[in-house]
Design an enzyme around this catalytic site. Structure first.
Site, PDB file in Angstrom:
ATOM      1  N   ASP A  74      17.517   2.267  -3.966  1.00 44.80           N
ATOM      2  CA  ASP A  74      16.797   1.488  -4.971  1.00 44.80           C
ATOM      3  C   ASP A  74      17.173   0.010  -4.803  1.00 44.80           C
ATOM      4  OD1 ASP A  74      15.811   0.353  -7.310  1.00 44.80           O
ATOM      5  OD2 ASP A  74      16.293   2.130  -8.517  1.00 44.80           O
ATOM      6  N   THR A 144      -0.054 -10.836  -5.395  1.00 47.97           N
ATOM      7  CA  THR A 144      -1.402 -10.360  -5.696  1.00 47.97           C
ATOM      8  C   THR A 144      -2.309 -11.516  -6.100  1.00 47.97           C
ATOM      9  OG1 THR A 144      -2.669  -9.233  -7.438  1.00 47.97           O
ATOM     10  CG2 THR A 144      -0.353  -9.569  -7.871  1.00 47.97           C
ATOM     11  N   SER A 179      -1.588  -9.263 -16.770  1.00 46.22           N
ATOM     12  CA  SER A 179      -0.834  -8.087 -17.239  1.00 46.22           C
ATOM     13  C   SER A 179       0.657  -8.362 -17.018  1.00 46.22           C
ATOM     14  CB  SER A 179      -1.226  -6.824 -16.461  1.00 46.22           C
ATOM     15  OG  SER A 179      -0.687  -6.881 -15.147  1.00 46.22           O
ATOM     16  N   TYR A 181       2.541  -6.561 -15.271  1.00 42.51           N
ATOM     17  CA  TYR A 181       2.745  -6.360 -13.831  1.00 42.51           C
ATOM     18  C   TYR A 181       2.445  -7.647 -13.065  1.00 42.51           C
ATOM     19  CZ  TYR A 181       0.848  -5.755  -9.168  1.00 42.51           C
ATOM     20  OH  TYR A 181       0.544  -5.949  -7.848  1.00 42.51           O
ATOM     21  N   HIS A 182       1.259  -8.235 -13.324  1.00 44.97           N
ATOM     22  CA  HIS A 182       0.905  -9.456 -12.584  1.00 44.97           C
ATOM     23  C   HIS A 182       1.910 -10.571 -12.878  1.00 44.97           C
ATOM     24  CE1 HIS A 182      -3.103  -7.358 -12.415  1.00 44.97           C
ATOM     25  NE2 HIS A 182      -2.989  -7.772 -11.172  1.00 44.97           N
ATOM     26  N   LYS A 185       4.885 -10.509 -10.648  1.00 45.31           N
ATOM     27  CA  LYS A 185       4.636 -11.102  -9.323  1.00 45.31           C
ATOM     28  C   LYS A 185       4.745 -12.626  -9.379  1.00 45.31           C
ATOM     29  CE  LYS A 185       3.358  -7.448  -6.855  1.00 45.31           C
ATOM     30  NZ  LYS A 185       4.121  -7.002  -5.689  1.00 45.31           N
ATOM     31  N   VAL A 211      -7.065  -3.499  -2.582  1.00 48.41           N
ATOM     32  CA  VAL A 211      -7.209  -2.837  -1.281  1.00 48.41           C
ATOM     33  C   VAL A 211      -8.116  -1.611  -1.416  1.00 48.41           C
ATOM     34  CG1 VAL A 211      -5.983  -1.767   0.647  1.00 48.41           C
ATOM     35  CG2 VAL A 211      -4.890  -3.600  -0.665  1.00 48.41           C
ATOM     36  N   THR A 253     -17.218   4.433 -13.686  1.00 45.37           N
ATOM     37  CA  THR A 253     -16.777   3.819 -14.940  1.00 45.37           C
ATOM     38  C   THR A 253     -16.497   2.327 -14.742  1.00 45.37           C
ATOM     39  OG1 THR A 253     -14.623   4.758 -14.394  1.00 45.37           O
ATOM     40  CG2 THR A 253     -15.887   5.892 -16.085  1.00 45.37           C
ATOM     41  N   TYR A 255     -15.851  -1.284 -16.410  1.00 46.20           N
ATOM     42  CA  TYR A 255     -15.300  -1.801 -17.670  1.00 46.20           C
ATOM     43  C   TYR A 255     -16.068  -3.054 -18.082  1.00 46.20           C
ATOM     44  CZ  TYR A 255     -11.296   1.182 -16.330  1.00 46.20           C
ATOM     45  OH  TYR A 255     -10.494   2.223 -15.954  1.00 46.20           O
ATOM     46  N   GLU A 325      -9.921  -9.557 -20.250  1.00 46.68           N
ATOM     47  CA  GLU A 325     -10.245 -10.360 -19.058  1.00 46.68           C
ATOM     48  C   GLU A 325     -11.643 -10.928 -19.235  1.00 46.68           C
ATOM     49  OE1 GLU A 325      -9.909  -7.515 -15.829  1.00 46.68           O
ATOM     50  OE2 GLU A 325     -11.644  -6.377 -16.504  1.00 46.68           O
TER      51      GLU A 325
HETATM   52  P1  NAD Z   1       2.771   1.953  -3.932  1.00 41.45           P
HETATM   53  O1  NAD Z   1       3.268   2.185  -5.323  1.00 41.45           O
HETATM   54  O2  NAD Z   1       1.982   3.024  -3.280  1.00 41.45           O
HETATM   55  O3  NAD Z   1       4.024   1.602  -2.980  1.00 41.45           O
HETATM   56  C1  NAD Z   1       5.193   0.948  -3.423  1.00 41.45           C
HETATM   57  C2  NAD Z   1       6.392   1.749  -2.904  1.00 41.45           C
HETATM   58  O4  NAD Z   1       7.598   1.082  -3.304  1.00 41.45           O
HETATM   59  C3  NAD Z   1       6.434   3.154  -3.483  1.00 41.45           C
HETATM   60  O5  NAD Z   1       6.588   4.104  -2.450  1.00 41.45           O
HETATM   61  C4  NAD Z   1       7.642   3.131  -4.425  1.00 41.45           C
HETATM   62  O6  NAD Z   1       8.301   4.379  -4.502  1.00 41.45           O
HETATM   63  C5  NAD Z   1       8.515   2.049  -3.797  1.00 41.45           C
HETATM   64  N1  NAD Z   1       9.391   1.364  -4.761  1.00 41.45           N
HETATM   65  C6  NAD Z   1       9.055   0.858  -5.984  1.00 41.45           C
HETATM   66  N2  NAD Z   1      10.137   0.316  -6.570  1.00 41.45           N
HETATM   67  C7  NAD Z   1      11.181   0.475  -5.706  1.00 41.45           C
HETATM   68  C8  NAD Z   1      12.562   0.121  -5.750  1.00 41.45           C
HETATM   69  N3  NAD Z   1      13.095  -0.490  -6.813  1.00 41.45           N
HETATM   70  N4  NAD Z   1      13.343   0.436  -4.685  1.00 41.45           N
HETATM   71  C9  NAD Z   1      12.826   1.069  -3.597  1.00 41.45           C
HETATM   72  N5  NAD Z   1      11.520   1.440  -3.507  1.00 41.45           N
HETATM   73  C10 NAD Z   1      10.725   1.138  -4.552  1.00 41.45           C
HETATM   74  O7  NAD Z   1       1.968   0.570  -3.961  1.00 41.45           O
HETATM   75  P2  NAD Z   1       0.958  -0.037  -2.858  1.00 41.45           P
HETATM   76  O8  NAD Z   1      -0.419   0.122  -3.354  1.00 41.45           O
HETATM   77  O9  NAD Z   1       1.337   0.420  -1.502  1.00 41.45           O
HETATM   78  O10 NAD Z   1       1.324  -1.578  -3.003  1.00 41.45           O
HETATM   79  C11 NAD Z   1       2.376  -2.147  -2.241  1.00 41.45           C
HETATM   80  C12 NAD Z   1       2.568  -3.599  -2.639  1.00 41.45           C
HETATM   81  O11 NAD Z   1       1.351  -4.326  -2.432  1.00 41.45           O
HETATM   82  C13 NAD Z   1       2.952  -3.785  -4.104  1.00 41.45           C
HETATM   83  O12 NAD Z   1       3.944  -4.775  -4.214  1.00 41.45           O
HETATM   84  C14 NAD Z   1       1.663  -4.226  -4.744  1.00 41.45           C
HETATM   85  O13 NAD Z   1       1.902  -5.035  -5.858  1.00 41.45           O
HETATM   86  C15 NAD Z   1       0.987  -4.992  -3.621  1.00 41.45           C
HETATM   87  N6  NAD Z   1      -0.487  -4.979  -3.789  1.00 41.45           N
HETATM   88  C16 NAD Z   1      -1.181  -3.809  -3.718  1.00 41.45           C
HETATM   89  C17 NAD Z   1      -2.571  -3.817  -3.888  1.00 41.45           C
HETATM   90  C18 NAD Z   1      -3.396  -2.551  -3.817  1.00 41.45           C
HETATM   91  O14 NAD Z   1      -4.638  -2.653  -3.980  1.00 41.45           O
HETATM   92  N7  NAD Z   1      -2.819  -1.396  -3.563  1.00 41.45           N
HETATM   93  C19 NAD Z   1      -3.229  -5.028  -4.135  1.00 41.45           C
HETATM   94  C20 NAD Z   1      -2.479  -6.201  -4.209  1.00 41.45           C
HETATM   95  C21 NAD Z   1      -1.098  -6.164  -4.021  1.00 41.45           C
END
Ligand code: NAD
Length: 390
Positions: A74, A144, A179, A181-182, A185, A211, A253, A255, A325
């Protein structure tokens, strides 16, 4: 290059690790499997079955002859983080390892605090570990496009030249995220810029769009290499969710009015952007920002594109927007940095959408219809599905 992929078991981290390994880099992945735990917590699962990380790594060795080293831990644990970086000695760290669902962060206090603690502290531990082990390590961090929100001016790549009362400076672009979350970042971006400025670290912040897609040339080489495909209202990104709804005969759906416009990117371009950023590092002391998106669409346009490509009847259902939003707004984003490095984007095409229909058809029996209804409300601090006190 030696590249350490943080969050290497996730939707994007895993295909990125394979792409980098396929391009000849020495790759290691780390994960604490938090993403798999959220599935258990929410009672949802990836539409496409995903193998345990060990099985994936073994399958990749079998099909490619390449080894990917694995760490379990972690990032919030600072000692683990520094020891792992000392052990692998990467040239580049690609940081995907964060809680990445906006709705998850908006469930209630517990989930908001978890998201910001996990993301901000994990990222800080990575910055301190880099400074301690080797400040020349290049950090490639996933941010993001949602950090910027929807300002009524053009969105630049991270920096803005501001003239105020006759004086001019280059400032970090102002952020208006939507949010908790955002916001995490945004806090990360500020911490990284500060570390570059005071310690001379080098970093690339990739402000990524939404993505879509599920397959890359590497994951397609064996079913055991598949990455996740989420469709539920918490983790499913918009185009992926609409594709599955179309295949199930469920209304798409949308929004609000669906006028909200977002930058998007194909998963094959995500993995290539990471390669380009890693192989062309930022300079020491530089906080470099790229807007990692290739096109923008309104949510309604995405719904119509999916509906027009599907061979059956598709309905669109306009739901009251659970988020806060703007649904009519200006949106013009500069995204030339990665193209200048050589990105040749895959634009959204009928072929891609049709291939996603195929994936959805194949696994539609695994779908839980109820999971597609939005349950998290932005307008209250405690959504009906809150787990506070539980
Ligand atoms: P995801 O949740 O599938 O992958 C993130 C991985 O990180 C997971 O496997 C999770 O178990 C691991 N993780 C989380 N916290 C952890 C910690 N403290 N220690 C070790 N591992 C940890 O997400 P994703 O869709 O692959 O996105 C990856 C990154 O890209 C993220 O930072 C996300 O914000 C960014 N992002 C994703 C998208 C999208 O559309 N999926 C868009 C913009 C940005």
């Amino acid at each position: 290059m030696r590249i350490l992929v943080l969050g290497g078991d996730g939707y994007l981290g895993w295909p990125t690790a394979l792409h980098l390994s396929d391009c000849g880099h020495e790759v290691a992945v780390v994960d604490n499997f938090a993403r798999r735990a959220y599935d258990h917590e929410m009672g949802v699962r990836s539409l496409v079955p995903v193998e345990p990380l060990q099985v994936r790594v073994d399958a990749w060795r079998e099909v490619s002859g390449q080894d990917i080293k694995m760490y379990y831990g972690d990032l919030v644990d600072a000692d683990f983080t520094v020891e792992m970086i000392r052990d692998f000695r990467p040239d580049t760290i690609v940081h995907f390892a964060e809680q990445r669902a906006a709705p998850y962060s908006m469930i209630d206090r517990k989930h908001a605090v978890y998201t910001q603690h996990n993301n901000v502290i994990g990222n800080l531990n990575v910055l301190f570990a880099i400074e301690e082990v080797d400040p020349s390590i290049h950090l490639v961090k996933l941010g993001t496009m949602g950090e910027y929100g929807t300002p009524n001016i053009d969105i630049e790549e991270g920096w803005l030249e501001v003239t105020h009362k006759g004086r001019t400076d280059r400032m970090l672009y102002p952020k208006k995220p939507g949010s908790f979350y955002h916001l995490s970042k945004v806090h990360d971006s500020h911490n990284i810029e500060f570390a570059c400025r005071i310690w001379g670290l080098r970093a690339t912040d990739l402000n990524q769009g939404v993505v879509y897609g599920q397959e890359t040339p590497q994951t397609a080489r064996d079913p055991r290499l598949a990455t996740r495909f989420d469709y539920d209202a918490i983790f499913g990104t918009v185009l992926n969710r609409f594709v599955i709804q179309a295949v199930l005969g469920h209304p798409l759906t949308v929004y609000g009015t669906g006028g909200q416009t977002r930058g998007v990117i194909d998963i094959r371009d995500t993995v290539e952007c990471i390669r380009l950023a890693a192989e062309n590092p930022a300079d020491p002391g530089e906080f470099r920002v790229f807007n990692q998106m290739t096109e923008s669409f309104s949510v309604e346009e995405i719904a119509k594109t999916v509906a027009n490509n599907y061979h059956g009847t598709v309905e669109v259902e306009y739901l009251e927007n659970p988020r806060v939003e703007q649904d009519q707004h200006y949106y013009n984003v500069v995204h030339t940095g990665l193209v200048d490095l050589g990105l040749d984007p895959h634009l959204l095409s009928n072929t891609l959408i049709n291939s996603l229909f195929g994936v959805a058809e194949q696994f539609k029996d695994r779908v839980d219809l109820a999971a597609m209804r939005p349950t998290v409300q932005w307008r209250t601090a405690a959504s009906p599905m809150r787990t506070e006190g539980s």
